[in-house]
Design a protein around this motif. Structure first.
Motif, mmCIF file in Angstrom:
data_model
loop_
_atom_site.group_PDB
_atom_site.id
_atom_site.type_symbol
_atom_site.label_atom_id
_atom_site.label_comp_id
_atom_site.label_asym_id
_atom_site.label_seq_id
_atom_site.Cartn_x
_atom_site.Cartn_y
_atom_site.Cartn_z
ATOM 1 N N ILE A 78 0.821 -1.207 0.000
ATOM 2 C CA ILE A 78 0.000 0.000 0.000
ATOM 3 C C ILE A 78 0.858 1.263 0.000
ATOM 4 N N ASP A 79 2.026 1.213 0.633
ATOM 5 C CA ASP A 79 2.907 2.378 0.680
ATOM 6 C C ASP A 79 4.080 2.237 -0.291
ATOM 7 N N GLY A 80 3.961 1.303 -1.234
ATOM 8 C CA GLY A 80 5.040 1.037 -2.177
ATOM 9 C C GLY A 80 5.278 2.173 -3.150
ATOM 10 N N SER A 81 6.485 2.201 -3.674
ATOM 11 C CA SER A 81 6.903 3.236 -4.625
ATOM 12 C C SER A 81 6.701 2.772 -6.061
ATOM 13 N N LEU A 82 6.781 3.724 -6.971
ATOM 14 C CA LEU A 82 6.797 3.429 -8.395
ATOM 15 C C LEU A 82 8.205 2.974 -8.746
ATOM 16 N N ILE A 83 8.322 1.794 -9.348
ATOM 17 C CA ILE A 83 9.620 1.215 -9.683
ATOM 18 C C ILE A 83 9.634 0.906 -11.175
ATOM 19 N N VAL A 84 10.691 1.380 -11.856
ATOM 20 C CA VAL A 84 10.819 1.236 -13.301
ATOM 21 C C VAL A 84 12.192 0.662 -13.622
ATOM 22 N N LYS A 85 12.222 -0.289 -14.540
ATOM 23 C CA LYS A 85 13.488 -0.904 -14.960
ATOM 24 C C LYS A 85 14.434 0.123 -15.565
ATOM 25 N N GLN A 86 15.723 -0.191 -15.509
ATOM 26 C CA GLN A 86 16.715 0.699 -16.116
ATOM 27 C C GLN A 86 16.612 0.733 -17.631
ATOM 28 N N ARG A 87 16.307 -0.410 -18.228
ATOM 29 C CA ARG A 87 16.203 -0.455 -19.685
ATOM 30 C C ARG A 87 15.008 0.396 -20.097
ATOM 31 N N GLU A 88 15.251 1.359 -20.941
ATOM 32 C CA GLU A 88 14.200 2.292 -21.328
ATOM 33 C C GLU A 88 13.177 1.644 -22.258
ATOM 34 N N ASN A 89 11.927 1.914 -21.981
ATOM 35 C CA ASN A 89 10.839 1.517 -22.870
ATOM 36 C C ASN A 89 10.546 2.725 -23.753
ATOM 37 N N ILE A 90 10.933 2.633 -25.019
ATOM 38 C CA ILE A 90 10.817 3.771 -25.921
ATOM 39 C C ILE A 90 9.377 4.101 -26.279
ATOM 40 N N ASP A 91 8.454 3.211 -25.991
ATOM 41 C CA ASP A 91 7.047 3.403 -26.354
ATOM 42 C C ASP A 91 6.184 3.907 -25.208
ATOM 43 N N VAL A 92 6.786 4.454 -24.161
ATOM 44 C CA VAL A 92 6.033 4.926 -23.003
ATOM 45 C C VAL A 92 6.290 6.411 -22.796
ATOM 46 N N ASP A 93 5.228 7.137 -22.485
ATOM 47 C CA ASP A 93 5.348 8.560 -22.149
ATOM 48 C C ASP A 93 5.259 8.792 -20.646
ATOM 49 N N ILE A 94 4.366 8.040 -19.977
ATOM 50 C CA ILE A 94 4.208 8.193 -18.528
ATOM 51 C C ILE A 94 4.073 6.831 -17.858
ATOM 52 N N TYR A 95 4.397 6.818 -16.573
ATOM 53 C CA TYR A 95 4.193 5.637 -15.733
ATOM 54 C C TYR A 95 3.140 5.963 -14.686
ATOM 55 N N VAL A 96 2.295 4.983 -14.401
ATOM 56 C CA VAL A 96 1.235 5.099 -13.399
ATOM 57 C C VAL A 96 1.512 4.079 -12.310
#
Length: 159
Positions: free
Chosen positions: A88-106
């Motif tokens: 419930i208190d977790g953070s947004l976590i994104v891989k180092q490898r870039e996803n070129i087809d993404v503009d935003i993360y939710v």
């Protein structure tokens, strides 16, 4: 205690039993087709995606093939990748490898008091989260550690 003080900022989405079962089946199908052991992460991710789709009246991607450099939804003319954290208190976590087809993360998180509720916490532009100041060592439940981009809930833009 954290939940009571912060959930008013979330967009809370109720998923009924049949919707959760659809996510289970789809996650299992994806794991089978892709010869992967990622059923659990696929299932968790699908719950977050379904909550986003349901809240914003969008269609969930039901494909089961490999998905790399793709996005989950188009929302406000932006390509969205929904990341789901079981805490419930977790953070947004994104891989180092870039996803070129993404503009935003939710960020979507589970409600630890009700298994049928997923909270949509907020969103952030890809270019902002991928700043080197957001690169952190992330420790997973299984004990592994990996460098990933991370952003706390308080720094995300609210819906």
């Amino acid at each position: 205690m954290l939940q009571q003080s912060t959930t008013h900022l979330y967009k809370s989405v109720y998923l009924d039993k049949s919707e959760i079962e659809v996510c289970k089946v789809l996650a299992q199908m994806r794991a089978n087709v892709n010869n992967s052991n990622y059923y659990e992460s696929d299932f968790v991710g699908l719950l977050g995606e379904l909550a986003f789709a349901k809240h914003f009246n969008l269609h969930l991607d039901l494909t089961i093939g490999k998905r790399q450099n793709t996005y989950d939804f188009m929302w406000r003319n932006m390509r969205v990748d929904v990341k789901t954290n079981k805490k419930i208190d977790g953070s947004l976590i994104v891989k180092q490898r870039e996803n070129i087809d993404v503009d935003i993360y939710v960020l979507a998180v589970f409600d630890d008091m009700n298994n049928n509720i997923v909270h949509l916490v907020g969103w952030i532009e890809k270019d902002i989260i991928r700043d080197e100041n957001n690169l952190k060592q992330v420790r997973y439940d299984n004990g592994t550690i990996d460098s990933k981009y991370m952003m706390y809930q308080r720094n995300l833009k609210k819906f």
